[in-house]
Motif scaffolding. Structure first.
Motif, mmCIF file in Angstrom:
data_model
loop_
_atom_site.group_PDB
_atom_site.id
_atom_site.type_symbol
_atom_site.label_atom_id
_atom_site.label_comp_id
_atom_site.label_asym_id
_atom_site.label_seq_id
_atom_site.Cartn_x
_atom_site.Cartn_y
_atom_site.Cartn_z
ATOM 1 N N PHE A 51 -0.806 6.442 -6.557
ATOM 2 C CA PHE A 51 -2.302 5.998 -6.484
ATOM 3 C C PHE A 51 -2.955 6.489 -5.312
ATOM 4 O O PHE A 51 -2.351 6.969 -4.378
ATOM 5 C CB PHE A 51 -2.056 4.530 -6.412
ATOM 6 N N LYS A 52 -4.267 6.315 -5.228
ATOM 7 C CA LYS A 52 -5.094 6.931 -4.140
ATOM 8 C C LYS A 52 -5.485 5.830 -3.606
ATOM 9 O O LYS A 52 -5.824 4.564 -3.888
ATOM 10 C CB LYS A 52 -6.104 7.876 -4.550
ATOM 11 N N GLU A 53 -5.644 6.093 -2.029
ATOM 12 C CA GLU A 53 -6.151 4.998 -1.037
ATOM 13 C C GLU A 53 -7.246 4.466 -1.703
ATOM 14 O O GLU A 53 -7.761 3.068 -1.576
ATOM 15 C CB GLU A 53 -6.640 5.600 0.286
ATOM 16 N N GLU A 54 -8.468 5.040 -2.296
ATOM 17 C CA GLU A 54 -9.652 4.882 -2.706
ATOM 18 C C GLU A 54 -9.602 3.738 -3.978
ATOM 19 O O GLU A 54 -10.133 2.763 -3.997
ATOM 20 C CB GLU A 54 -10.570 5.821 -3.379
ATOM 21 N N GLU A 55 -8.648 3.963 -4.727
ATOM 22 C CA GLU A 55 -8.045 3.270 -5.853
ATOM 23 C C GLU A 55 -7.662 1.906 -5.279
ATOM 24 O O GLU A 55 -7.943 0.851 -5.809
ATOM 25 C CB GLU A 55 -7.132 3.696 -6.756
ATOM 26 N N LEU A 56 -6.670 1.792 -4.437
ATOM 27 C CA LEU A 56 -6.439 0.524 -3.903
ATOM 28 C C LEU A 56 -7.391 -0.418 -3.024
ATOM 29 O O LEU A 56 -7.534 -1.619 -3.167
ATOM 30 C CB LEU A 56 -5.133 1.054 -2.860
ATOM 31 N N LEU A 81 -10.620 -0.043 -3.861
ATOM 32 C CA LEU A 81 -11.516 -0.314 -4.912
ATOM 33 C C LEU A 81 -10.753 -1.570 -5.825
ATOM 34 O O LEU A 81 -11.850 -2.659 -6.240
ATOM 35 C CB LEU A 81 -11.831 0.554 -5.949
ATOM 36 N N SER A 82 -9.605 -1.675 -5.894
ATOM 37 C CA SER A 82 -8.942 -2.914 -6.668
ATOM 38 C C SER A 82 -8.883 -4.147 -5.921
ATOM 39 O O SER A 82 -8.531 -5.141 -6.581
ATOM 40 C CB SER A 82 -7.669 -2.294 -7.001
ATOM 41 N N SER A 92 0.975 -1.109 0.001
ATOM 42 C CA SER A 92 -0.184 -0.008 0.039
ATOM 43 C C SER A 92 0.674 1.211 -0.168
ATOM 44 O O SER A 92 0.476 2.085 -0.902
ATOM 45 C CB SER A 92 -0.995 0.135 1.297
ATOM 46 N N THR A 117 -9.343 -12.019 -4.132
ATOM 47 C CA THR A 117 -9.617 -10.773 -4.352
ATOM 48 C C THR A 117 -11.254 -10.902 -4.375
ATOM 49 O O THR A 117 -11.926 -11.884 -4.966
ATOM 50 C CB THR A 117 -9.177 -10.246 -5.623
ATOM 51 N N THR A 160 -14.869 -6.702 -7.905
ATOM 52 C CA THR A 160 -14.356 -5.456 -8.198
ATOM 53 C C THR A 160 -14.968 -5.083 -9.308
ATOM 54 O O THR A 160 -15.460 -5.733 -10.204
ATOM 55 C CB THR A 160 -12.828 -5.535 -7.900
#
Length: 169
Positions: free
Chosen positions: A47-52, A54-55, A39, A104, A107
Motif C-alpha cells: 500500500f502507498k502512504e497516500e492510500e492509507l 485517504l482511507s 502503517s 474515521t 472518506t
C-alpha cells in the motif's frame, strides 16, 4: 489472540460483558499502542502512504515526513456496510486519553451521515419489529447478544434524514 490485545479483551469481556462470540461476530479488534505498527505493516504489503491517509487509517506526521497510525491503543469497532464491507472504524481508547472515541473521518467510501452501526446485522429485525436506536456500538452489540436484533446506532452526533431513508428501504 495476541498478547498485546489482552487489555482490550479484558475491557470488552469483563467491563462491557461482550462475549467472545460477539467479538468475532462484530469483528472487533485492537490497535496496538504504537505510532506506526499498522502503517508499516500495510506499507510492507504494497500500500502507498497516500492510500492509507485517504482511507483514514493513517495520518500525516505533523513534525516530519511520513505517516503514523490514526488509531493507537484502542478497541476497534469496524464500521461495516450492509453488504459486509468494512468502510471505516471507531476506536475507543483504553488509556486516559482524549478523545475517548475516535472515528474515521469522511472518506471516499465512508460518510457518517449515511451510516448506521449494526444495520448489516439488524435489517431483518428492523423490517419485522421496527428500529431501536441506542447510544453506541457496545449497546448495539449487547442488545444482539440477548437476542434483540433490531438495534442500530448512529456514527455521529445527530440522526440524519438520509439515515432514516436508508431504514425505509
Amino acid at each position: 489472540k495476541q498478547k498485546a490485545g489482552n487489555k482490550a479483551l479484558k475491557y470488552l469481556t469483563k467491563e462491557r460483558k461482550i462475549s467472545e462470540k460477539s467479538i468475532k461476530d462484530f469483528r472487533l479488534g485492537y490497535a496496538p499502542d504504537s505510532w506506526d505498527t499498522l502503517s508499516n505493516f500495510l506499507l510492507s504489503k504494497g500500500f502507498k502512504e497516500e492510500e492509507l491517509v485517504l482511507s483514514g487509517i493513517s495520518v500525516k506526521r505533523s513534525t516530519k515526513e511520513g505517516i503514523i497510525d490514526k488509531f493507537r491503543g484502542r478497541v476497534i469497532f469496524p464500521l461495516v456496510s450492509v453488504d459486509t464491507k468494512v468502510l471505516g472504524f471507531t476506536g475507543r481508547t483504553l488509556f486516559d486519553r482524549e478523545p475517548k472515541y475516535l472515528n474515521t473521518g469522511e472518506t471516499p467510501v465512508f460518510h457518517k451521515s449515511f451510516f448506521l452501526f449494526g444495520l448489516e446485522k439488524s435489517r431483518v429485525g428492523i423490517k419485522k419489529d421496527g428500529v431501536i436506536f441506542v447510544e453506541g456500538q457496545t449497546d448495539v452489540i449487547s442488545a444482539h447478544q440477548i437476542g434483540v436484533e433490531n438495534v442500530v446506532c448512529i456514527s455521529g452526533t445527530a440522526l440524519t434524514d438520509t439515515q432514516l431513508e436508508i431504514l425505509s428501504r
